[in-house]
Design a protein around this motif. Structure first.
Motif, short mmCIF file in Angstrom:
data_model
loop_
_atom_site.label_atom_id
_atom_site.label_comp_id
_atom_site.label_asym_id
_atom_site.label_seq_id
_atom_site.Cartn_x
_atom_site.Cartn_y
_atom_site.Cartn_z
N LYS A 8 0.85 -1.19 0.00
CA LYS A 8 0.00 0.00 0.00
C LYS A 8 0.88 1.24 0.00
O LYS A 8 1.86 1.32 0.72
CB LYS A 8 -0.90 0.02 1.24
CG LYS A 8 -1.83 -1.15 1.35
CD LYS A 8 -2.95 -1.02 0.34
CE LYS A 8 -3.93 -2.16 0.53
NZ LYS A 8 -4.62 -2.53 -0.63
N MET A 9 0.51 2.18 -0.84
CA MET A 9 1.29 3.40 -0.99
C MET A 9 0.35 4.59 -0.82
O MET A 9 -0.67 4.65 -1.51
CB MET A 9 1.94 3.41 -2.37
CG MET A 9 3.05 4.35 -2.52
SD MET A 9 4.44 3.77 -1.58
CE MET A 9 5.71 4.27 -2.66
N PRO A 10 0.69 5.52 0.04
CA PRO A 10 -0.18 6.69 0.16
C PRO A 10 -0.11 7.56 -1.10
O PRO A 10 0.91 7.57 -1.79
CB PRO A 10 0.38 7.43 1.38
CG PRO A 10 1.79 6.99 1.49
CD PRO A 10 1.83 5.58 0.94
N THR A 11 -1.17 8.27 -1.37
CA THR A 11 -1.19 9.11 -2.57
C THR A 11 -0.25 10.30 -2.45
O THR A 11 0.08 10.93 -3.45
CB THR A 11 -2.61 9.62 -2.86
OG1 THR A 11 -3.11 10.29 -1.70
CG2 THR A 11 -3.53 8.47 -3.23
N THR A 12 0.19 10.58 -1.26
CA THR A 12 1.12 11.71 -1.05
C THR A 12 2.56 11.23 -0.91
O THR A 12 3.38 11.92 -0.31
CB THR A 12 0.71 12.50 0.19
OG1 THR A 12 0.70 11.62 1.32
CG2 THR A 12 -0.66 13.14 0.02
N TRP A 13 2.89 10.09 -1.48
CA TRP A 13 4.24 9.54 -1.35
C TRP A 13 5.30 10.50 -1.86
O TRP A 13 6.41 10.55 -1.35
CB TRP A 13 4.36 8.21 -2.09
CG TRP A 13 4.18 8.33 -3.56
CD1 TRP A 13 3.01 8.21 -4.25
CD2 TRP A 13 5.18 8.62 -4.54
NE1 TRP A 13 3.22 8.40 -5.58
CE2 TRP A 13 4.54 8.66 -5.80
CE3 TRP A 13 6.54 8.85 -4.49
CZ2 TRP A 13 5.23 8.92 -6.98
CZ3 TRP A 13 7.23 9.10 -5.66
CH2 TRP A 13 6.57 9.14 -6.88
N TRP A 14 4.96 11.28 -2.85
CA TRP A 14 5.92 12.18 -3.47
C TRP A 14 6.21 13.42 -2.62
O TRP A 14 7.12 14.18 -2.93
CB TRP A 14 5.45 12.55 -4.86
CG TRP A 14 4.06 13.14 -4.90
CD1 TRP A 14 2.88 12.47 -4.90
CD2 TRP A 14 3.74 14.52 -4.92
NE1 TRP A 14 1.84 13.35 -4.93
CE2 TRP A 14 2.34 14.62 -4.95
CE3 TRP A 14 4.49 15.69 -4.94
CZ2 TRP A 14 1.69 15.83 -4.98
CZ3 TRP A 14 3.84 16.90 -4.98
CH2 TRP A 14 2.45 16.96 -5.00
N TYR A 20 11.69 13.59 -4.56
CA TYR A 20 10.45 13.09 -5.15
C TYR A 20 9.55 14.25 -5.57
O TYR A 20 8.92 14.22 -6.62
CB TYR A 20 9.69 12.20 -4.19
CG TYR A 20 10.38 10.91 -3.81
CD1 TYR A 20 11.43 10.40 -4.55
CD2 TYR A 20 9.97 10.21 -2.69
CE1 TYR A 20 12.06 9.23 -4.19
CE2 TYR A 20 10.59 9.03 -2.32
CZ TYR A 20 11.63 8.54 -3.08
OH TYR A 20 12.24 7.38 -2.72
#
Length: 132
Positions: A8-14, A20
């Motif tokens: 699972k990756m949050p949408t705010t990973w960047w 990033y």
């Protein structure tokens, strides 16, 4: 067949790392340039019509919104160009004999070519354009 594990990756990973964030900003400039090209194509289509729309288009291009759009597109294009040229030494390794050409020379050559082509286009538009 077992299902592959997908982390699972949050949408705010960047937003978690500065590198990033700037990578995503660079990618966003490509989207902005595509949208700007669509706007320019719409302007050219409108100018092609023979119903006296040149005055309307010129008035539209002089509005604050249009000037702002063009400024944002210009800044995005310069940022995209600068980051693209900064990547050149990683993608293009030039050797002269046994020696590698320094990265600064490669980047400088690209900026020089960019300036030359830009100057040529400006000359063509402002010097040759009115005579055509």
């Amino acid at each position: 067949m077992p299902k592959p594990y997908i982390r699972k990756m949050p949408t705010t990973w960047w937003l978690q790392k500065r590198a990033y964030f700037w990578f995503m900003m660079r990618e966003l400039t490509a989207v902005l340039m595509a949208a700007y090209c669509v706007v320019l194509l719409a302007v050219l289509y409108r100018l092609k019509q023979q119903d006296g729309s040149i005055d309307e288009v010129m008035a539209l291009l002089q509005t604050p919104w249009s000037v702002g759009l063009h400024f944002i597109a210009f800044v995005a294009a310069i940022y995209h160009t600068a980051t693209w040229f900064a990547l050149v030494p990683k993608a293009l390794v030039v050797r002269l004999g046994e020696e590698k050409v320094p990265p600064l020379v490669l980047v400088g050559a690209h900026w020089l070519a960019f300036a030359a082509v830009s100057a040529l286009l400006v000359w063509f538009v402002f010097v040759l354009g009115p005579t055509l």
